[in-house]
Design an enzyme around this catalytic site. Sequence first.
Site, PDB file in Angstrom:
ATOM      1  N   PHE A   1      34.621  45.796  30.356  1.00 17.97           N
ATOM      2  CA  PHE A   1      35.063  46.159  31.708  1.00 17.97           C
ATOM      3  C   PHE A   1      36.407  45.510  31.996  1.00 17.97           C
ATOM      4  CE2 PHE A   1      32.821  42.176  32.266  1.00 17.97           C
ATOM      5  CZ  PHE A   1      33.517  41.508  33.262  1.00 17.97           C
ATOM      6  N   CYS A   2      37.024  45.923  33.115  1.00 21.62           N
ATOM      7  CA  CYS A   2      38.293  45.332  33.547  1.00 21.62           C
ATOM      8  C   CYS A   2      38.369  45.482  35.066  1.00 21.62           C
ATOM      9  CB  CYS A   2      39.479  45.979  32.839  1.00 21.62           C
ATOM     10  SG  CYS A   2      39.683  47.746  33.178  1.00 21.62           S
ATOM     11  N   ASN A   3      39.497  45.946  35.586  1.00 20.81           N
ATOM     12  CA  ASN A   3      39.605  46.236  37.021  1.00 20.81           C
ATOM     13  C   ASN A   3      39.201  47.661  37.346  1.00 20.81           C
ATOM     14  OD1 ASN A   3      40.616  43.700  38.037  1.00 20.81           O
ATOM     15  ND2 ASN A   3      42.590  44.179  37.102  1.00 20.81           N
TER      16      ASN A   3
END
Length: 318
Positions: free
Chosen positions: A262-264
Site C-alpha cells: 500500500f501507499c497513499n
Amino acid sequence: MRTPLILAAGALAMAGTAQAMHPAPLVEAEWLNDQLNNESLVVLDVRSSIDDGGDRNAFEAARIPGSRYSNYAEEGWREERDGVVGLMPDPDDLAQLIGGLGIANDDTVIVVPAGTGPTDFASATRVYWTFKALGHDEVAILNGGFAGWEQQGFETASGPAAPPEATMFSATLREELLATDEQVEASQQAGEQLVDARPEGFYVGTQQSPDVRVPGTIPDAVNLPHDGALVERDGAWYLEPERLTAAIDALELDRETPTVAFCNTGHWAASGWFQLSEVGGLSDVTMYDGSMAAWTRDDSRPVHLAGRGVVSVGELLD
C-alpha cells in the site's frame, strides 16, 4: 497461492512470430529492439504529467517506433470514488479503454514509462498491475523506460501517430490481486505482512499526502520505499533486482506469507506490488488501491505514528 514469475532479464519463450511471447516481467531495451517486428507485440507508452512534462506532444516528438500512447494520469487508468482517489475503475470500463488502444487478449504488451524517475516507474507498474488484475498475463515493463531507450542509442520515431484500430478486449477480474478495506483490516489483525511502499517520511508520519486525512501508517507495517531499488544511470532510471533482493532480505519478509502492498493512493503501492510479486519472488501479494487515502476515511481505524504509537484516525483529528 499464485506461482511467482522469476526475473531473467532478456529471457523469453517464443513459438512463432504471432504467438504469445511470455517475456520476463522486466525487459531490457536490447530485448525489446529485437522484438519490434513481432506481430503479437504492443508497445504502450504511458508518459504523463507525473513524469514532469510527459504528454502526447512529448510522445509525438520522440517515441519507440510503432508504439501506442495512453496518458496514465488522464485517460482512465484510475478513478476517484467517494472522495478516495486512485481506485481501480470498473473492469468493463478498463476493458473498453484497453480495446480502444487496439490491444487484444492475445497481444503481448510492453509498458513504457518515461524513465525519468521512480515515480513514473510506478505509472508503468500500475498499468502492468491493471492488466494482471484483468486476467492478462502477457505484459512486461521496459526497464529504464523511454529515457533508457534513447540513452542506449536505439531508433526513435517522431510525428503524429496513426490512431490504433479499436478491438475487443475481454476482462476477467482476479480479485486475489486487489485488497479491499475489509481484507486489509483482516490481514492486519491476522499478523500478515503489510508493506508500506512510501518514502520513509510518510511511513513515520513527518510527511502527509493531501489525499490522506492523517499522517502515519497501518500498524505493524514495514517500510520498503518504492524508490529504494531504482538507480539513475546517465539520466535514465532502472530497477536493480539485486538491490531489491537485499532490501527484502533485510526486512526479513517471508516470501510465502500473504502480503499487502500500500501507499497513499495506490500509485507507489503498485511499484511495491510489482517489486515484491514479479521481481522479488513473493508468492502471494495483493495491492491495496485505496491505500492510506481509503484507510483513513474511517475514524475508528488505527494508525501508527512515530512518537505517539498506535492511535485511531479520530484521535488524530481531534
